[in-house]
Design a protein around this motif. Structure first.
Motif: not given
Ligand code: DC
Length: 228
Positions: A34-35, A38-39, A103-104, A107, A113, A134-135, A184, A188, A191
């Motif tokens: 899922t990152g 967001y990227r 990206v943070s 996101s 979201r 992350r969630d 980050r 993360d 927030r």
């Molecule tokens: O896993 P990653 O480093 O590729 O994620 C990139 C950014 O996306 C990270 O800073 C937090 C955000 N992210 C998020 O808020 N929720 C998610 N489910 C996945 C990533």
């Protein structure tokens, strides 16, 4: 064998995606990073001039959200989905330091979201999925049958990320990468929308000193118990 949802959350550069991918391959499940989603939104915002330094033009980005088309296309050589942004394969571009820096903040936007979480929930409807982020265990799939929360020390994570970036030809220093990883984490965790935290029922995996094989041994017994 019954199909379940496996939610893997944790800090950046913990090896979540490699671990999730290996579990998905073992079980014949779908793997979703899922990152990357967001990227993808972040890359779109950068390309449309909505990111200036640490400022994001949130109002314009939120208005444009319905036109940002995100999907995955399976890449046989990576054994994972490449991110497709409005028809273009951007798997490499979304890993740049420029995207990582913004990206943070992208996101942390509630509307971003909401849109991506809804897409992720739709992907998991048929179960048989390993999703990392992350969630995932707290918000996307609070009822997931297996939740894992991954962590490793900042130094270990910065070194792993630095190696990856250098291998891709990015000109970065280890200090830059360590700062980016720590920043980050801070964004993360603090927030307002879905902050990074361990779900009460998530198993903790600190892989600072573990190889991927050792992590697979750890998960094997857990999966055996759950799936039989
Ligand atoms: O896993 P990653 O480093 O590729 O994620 C990139 C950014 O996306 C990270 O800073 C937090 C955000 N992210 C998020 O808020 N929720 C998610 N489910 C996945 C990533």
């Amino acid at each position: 064998m019954k199909k379940i949802i496996i939610a893997i959350d944790g800090y950046s550069s913990c090896g979540k995606s490699s671990f999730a991918k290996a579990i998905a391959a073992k079980l014949g499940y779908i793997f979703i990073d899922t990152g990357a989603m967001y990227r993808g939104v972040t890359l779109w915002a950068i390309r449309h001039g909505m990111v200036t330094g640490s400022h994001i033009d949130e109002a314009r980005l939120v208005e444009a959200l319905p036109s940002i088309d995100i999907s995955f296309a399976y890449n046989e050589s990576r054994k994972a989905g490449d991110l497709i942004l409005c028809g273009e394969n951007v798997e490499d571009r979304i890993r740049s330091i420029e995207v990582s820096d913004a990206v943070s903040r992208v996101s942390a936007i509630a509307a971003v979201r909401a849109r991506l979480v809804a897409m992720q929930q739709a992907m998991g409807r048929g179960k048989g999925i390993v999703m990392d982020g992350r969630d995932i265990g707290t918000t996307v799939f609070p009822d997931a049958e297996l939740k894992i929360f991954m962590t490793a020390s900042v130094d270990v994570r910065a070194k792993r990320r630095y190696k990856e970036l250098v291998a891709k030809g990015e000109k970065v220093t280890l200090d830059d990468v360590r700062r980016n990883v720590a920043e980050r984490d801070r964004i993360d965790e603090t927030r307002a929308e879905s902050p990074l935290r361990r779900a009460a029922d998530a198993l903790l995996l600190d892989n600072s000193d573990m190889t991927i094989d050792e992590q697979m041994d750890w998960i094997d017994s857990i999966l055996r118990r759950l799936l039989e």
